[in-house]
Design an enzyme around this catalytic site. Structure first.
Site, PDB file in Angstrom:
ATOM      1  N   GLU A  82       0.823  -1.219   0.000  1.00  0.00           N
ATOM      2  CA  GLU A  82       0.000   0.000   0.000  1.00  0.00           C
ATOM      3  C   GLU A  82       0.856   1.269   0.000  1.00  0.00           C
ATOM      4  O   GLU A  82       1.697   1.464   0.894  1.00  0.00           O
ATOM      5  CB  GLU A  82      -0.930   0.001   1.224  1.00  0.00           C
ATOM      6  CG  GLU A  82      -1.927   1.148   1.188  1.00  0.00           C
ATOM      7  CD  GLU A  82      -2.937   1.118   2.322  1.00  0.00           C
ATOM      8  OE1 GLU A  82      -2.845   0.227   3.199  1.00  0.00           O
ATOM      9  OE2 GLU A  82      -3.811   2.000   2.335  1.00  0.00           O
ATOM     10  N   LYS A 124      -6.786  -0.873  11.705  1.00  0.00           N
ATOM     11  CA  LYS A 124      -6.233  -1.257  10.389  1.00  0.00           C
ATOM     12  C   LYS A 124      -5.024  -0.377  10.088  1.00  0.00           C
ATOM     13  O   LYS A 124      -4.000  -0.860   9.608  1.00  0.00           O
ATOM     14  CB  LYS A 124      -7.312  -1.111   9.315  1.00  0.00           C
ATOM     15  CG  LYS A 124      -6.873  -1.545   7.919  1.00  0.00           C
ATOM     16  CD  LYS A 124      -6.167  -0.469   7.124  1.00  0.00           C
ATOM     17  CE  LYS A 124      -5.811  -0.930   5.713  1.00  0.00           C
ATOM     18  NZ  LYS A 124      -4.932   0.000   4.998  1.00  0.00           N
ATOM     19  N   ASP A 164       4.802 -14.382  11.272  1.00  0.00           N
ATOM     20  CA  ASP A 164       3.489 -14.878  10.864  1.00  0.00           C
ATOM     21  C   ASP A 164       2.448 -13.792  11.092  1.00  0.00           C
ATOM     22  O   ASP A 164       1.977 -13.597  12.213  1.00  0.00           O
ATOM     23  CB  ASP A 164       3.203 -16.141  11.704  1.00  0.00           C
ATOM     24  CG  ASP A 164       1.914 -16.833  11.337  1.00  0.00           C
ATOM     25  OD1 ASP A 164       1.004 -16.161  10.817  1.00  0.00           O
ATOM     26  OD2 ASP A 164       1.813 -18.047  11.589  1.00  0.00           O
ATOM     27  N   HIS A 208      -2.129  10.648   1.007  1.00  0.00           N
ATOM     28  CA  HIS A 208      -2.250   9.286   0.478  1.00  0.00           C
ATOM     29  C   HIS A 208      -2.256   9.319  -1.045  1.00  0.00           C
ATOM     30  O   HIS A 208      -1.538   8.552  -1.699  1.00  0.00           O
ATOM     31  CB  HIS A 208      -3.524   8.634   1.019  1.00  0.00           C
ATOM     32  CG  HIS A 208      -3.674   7.201   0.607  1.00  0.00           C
ATOM     33  ND1 HIS A 208      -2.803   6.229   1.014  1.00  0.00           N
ATOM     34  CD2 HIS A 208      -4.566   6.595  -0.189  1.00  0.00           C
ATOM     35  CE1 HIS A 208      -3.169   5.074   0.491  1.00  0.00           C
ATOM     36  NE2 HIS A 208      -4.239   5.268  -0.256  1.00  0.00           N
TER      37      HIS A 208
END
Ligand SMILES: CC(C)(COP(=O)([O-])OP(=O)([O-])OC[C@H]1O[C@@H](n2cnc3c(N)ncnc32)[C@H](O)[C@@H]1OP(=O)([O-])[O-])[C@@H](O)C(=O)NCCC(=O)NCCSC(=O)C[C@@](C)(O)CC(=O)[O-]
Ligand SMILES: NC(=O)C1=CN([C@@H]2O[C@H](COP(=O)(O)OP(=O)(O)OC[C@H]3O[C@@H](n4cnc5c(N)ncnc54)[C@H](O)[C@@H]3O)[C@@H](O)[C@H]2O)C=CC1
Length: 442
Positions: free
Chosen positions: A85, A280, A296, A393
C-alpha cells in the site's frame, strides 16, 4: 474454468504450470511467461523459495521499503517494511522524524508468555479429575523433557499447566491450559509438539488411574494447539511531549491538535466501525515489519484484534491523553514473534531485514514492531484531523494511477510537478492524463 484434478501435488512444477495454462490462462503463452518472469535467475535460490510452500509456481513480489530516523529508547533504528500500500512507508518516515525531534519513542516489554491448550471432554466426576490432574501434573511436564531440553538450557520451556473447567461454556469441556517461555522463537511448532506429548501422557495416565471407571468414555482428547491470543505477551510503545511542542500544523494550535488526537482515539473507543479502521491503520505498520522479518502476520493480526476486543467491545489499540500540559500517546499490543525459527534464517531478504535492525532478539523486535504501529497510527490521525487522509495518500498513490494509465517516464515527471499544489483524485488524474495525450497528439 476450474476442473477437478487428482494427484496435482505429485506433478512437477512444469506440469503444474502446463495444467494451469491449459485450464485457467486466457492467453496460455502470456500467462506462462508472467509466471516464469518472477522466477529467480539463481536456480538454487528459486528452489529455496519453491520449498517454502506447496504447489509453488512462481514468486509473489511485495515491495520492501525502508523507514529511517526511528529514535527508540535513545537509539536510532532503520525499519524495513514489506507492504503493497502506497503512503504507509512515507507516513512511518514522517512520524519518525516528527517524534525524533520530541524525544523519540519509549518502549517496554510487559510480558512474553505464550499459551497452548489441550482441549478435552470429561464426562466423569469433576473432583476426581482435579485429584488426578494434581497427581500427574509434574509427570505431564516431565514427559516433554526430550522436546524441551534445549529450550530449558536457554532459560525457557513450559512455565505452568493448569486444569480449566469450561463446562459452563460447553457441556463437559475442559482444558489443560499450558504457558510457555519460548525466548527468541515464536514457538508455534515447539508449543504444538509439547502439547501433543502432554495430551498423550494425560490420556495414558488417565487409563491407569484407579478413580476413572469407564476410561474411554470418561475422557476424550479433542485437540492440542497453541493459542494465538497471547494477552500476556505484551509490549508497550509510547511518545510524549509538552502540548506546546506539538507545533507543526499551521492551521491548528498545539492545544487544538492535541485535543483532536485525543478525541480521535476516544471516537475509536466509542465506535467499533471507526475502531476497526483505526486499528487497520496501526496494522499497516505492524504487518509490514512482521512480514519483512519473516514472521506470521496471520497470528499477529488474529491476536491483536482479539486483544482489541478484550473488554467485550472492539476498541482502539492505541491510547492518548493530555495530563498537566503533557500529551501522551501509546500502544499496548500482544506480539508473539520470533527472530529465530520459521523463515528467519532462510529467506535472504528476511535475513537482510534482521541485519538492518541489527539482529534483534525477539523482545527487541517486539518493541520495534510496536513503534511501527504507533508511528503509523500517529501519522494517519495527524492527517485525518488536519488536511484529511486523501491529500498525502493520493500524493503517494499518484504513481500507481499513472502506471495503470501506462504513463511514460516523461509524463510521470510532468504530473508530479503538475500535482505539487493540486488535490489528487483518481478521476482527476485520468482526465488530466487524457487531455495531455490529446494535446500531444494534436
Ligand atoms: C504521505 C505523507 C507522509 C506525505 O506527507 P508530506 O508532508 O507531503 O511529506 P513531505 O514531502 O513534507 O516529507 C516529510 C517526510 O515524510 C516522509 N515522506 C514523504 N514523502 C515520501 C516519499 N515519497 N517517500 C518516502 N518518504 C516520504 C519522509 O520521511 C519525509 O522526510 P524526508 O525523507 O524528506 O526527510 C503524509 O501525508 C502522511 O503521513 N499521511 C498519512 C498516510 C497514511 O496514513 N497512509 C496509510 C494508508 S491509509 C490507511 O490505510 C489507514 C487509515 C488512514 O484509514 C487509518 C485510519 O483511518 O486511522
Ligand atoms: N497457529 C499458529 O500461529 C501456527 C504457526 N505455525 C508456524 O510456526 C512457525 C514458528 O514456530 P517456531 O516453533 O517458533 O519455529 P521453528 O519450528 O522453526 O523452531 C524454532 C526453534 O529454534 C530453536 N532456537 C534456537 N535458538 C533459540 C533461541 N534463542 N530462542 C528460542 N528458540 C531457539 C528452538 O529449538 C526452537 O524450537 C512459524 O512459521 C508459524 O507460521 C505453525 C503452526 C501453527
Amino acid at each position: 474454468m476450474a476442473i477437478p484434478v487428482n494427484g496435482f501435488s505429485k506433478l512437477t512444477k512444469d506440469q503444474k504450470i502446463e495444467w494451469l495454462a491449459k485450464n485457467h490462462f486466457i492467453n496460455k503463452e502470456e500467462g506462462k511467461t508472467i509466471v516464469a518472469q518472477y522466477w529467480n535467475s539463481d536456480a538454487k535460490l528459486q528452489l529455496l523459495h519453491d520449498e517454502f510452500i506447496e504447489n509453488t509456481i512462481s514468486n509473489f513480489y511485495l515491495p520492501l521499503g525502508i523507514a529511517p530516523n526511528f529514535l527508540i529508547n535513545g537509539k536510532y533504528h532503520t525499519i524495513p517494511m514489506a507492504i503493497e500500500e502506497s503512503s504507509v512507508v512515507a507516513a512511518a518516515g514522517k512520524a519518525a522524524k516528527y517524534w525524533q525531534q520530541r524525544g523519540g519513542f519509549k518502549t517496554e516489554v510487559l510480558g512474553t508468555e505464550k499459551i497452548g491448550q489441550v482441549h478435552f471432554m470429561f464426562y466423569g466426576d469433576n473432583s476426581k479429575l482435579e485429584t488426578f490432574f494434581s497427581e500427574i501434573k509434574s509427570k505431564l511436564i516431565a514427559s516433554t523433557n526430550d522436546i524441551t531440553e534445549n529450550m530449558r538450557k536457554r532459560g525457557g520451556g513450559i512455565t505452568d499447566i493448569t486444569l480449566r473447567n469450561k463446562a459452563s461454556k460447553l457441556n463437559s469441556y475442559y482444558q489443560l491450559h499450558c504457558t510457555f517461555e519460548t525466548l527468541d522463537a515464536m514457538g508455534a511448532n515447539f508449543i504444538n509438539s509439547c502439547l501433543e506429548r502432554i495430551a498423550k501422557t494425560f490420556k495414558e495416565e488417565a487409563q491407569h488411574f484407579s478413580l476413572f471407571t469407564t476410561e474411554e468414555k470418561d475422557l476424550e482428547i479433542v485437540m492440542s494447539i497453541l493459542s494465538n491470543y497471547v494477552p500476556n505477551c505484551i509490549v508497550k510503545a509510547s511518545v510524549s511531549c509538552k502540548v506546546e511542542d506539538l507545533n507543526e500544523d499551521k492551521n491548528l494550535t498545539p492545544k487544538a491538535f492535541a485535543e483532536k488526537i485525543v478525541r480521535a482515539v476516544a471516537i475509536a473507543n466509542a465506535e467499533p466501525h471507526r475502531a476497526v479502521t483505526h486499528n487497520k491503520g496501526i496494522m499497516n505498520g505492524i504487518d509490514a515489519v512482521v512480514l519483512a522479518t519473516g514472521n506470521d502476520f496471520r497470528a499477529i493480526e488474529a491476536g491483536a484484534h482479539a486483544y482489541a476486543a478484550k473488554s467485550g467491545s472492539y476498541k482502539s489499540l492505541t491510547h492518548a491523553e493530555i495530563e498537566n500540559g503533557i500529551f501522551k500517546f501509546w500502544i499496548e499490543i500482544p506480539l508473539a514473534i520470533g527472530t529465530v525459527g520459521g523463515l528467519t534464517s532462510l529467506h535472504p531478504l528476511v535475513k537482510l531485514s534482521l541485519e538492518i535492525l541489527e539482529k534483534p532478539s525477539a523482545e527487541e523486535l517486539m518493541q520495534i514492531i510496536a513503534v511501527a504501529g504507533l508511528a503509523q497510527n500517529f501519522a494517519a490521525l495527524r492527517s485525518l484531523v488536519t488536511d484529511g487522509i486523501q491529500k498525502g495518500h493520493m500524493k503517494m498513490h499518484l504513481m500507481n494511477i499513472l502506471n495503470q494509465l501506462g504513463a511514460t517516464a516523461k509524463e510521470k515527471e510532468y504530473f508530479v510537478t503538475y500535482y505539487k499544489d493540486k488535490t489528487i483524485t483518481h478521476s482527476g488524474v485520468i482526465s488530466a492524463f487524457n487531455s495531455l495525450r490529446e494535446k500531444d497528439a494534436s
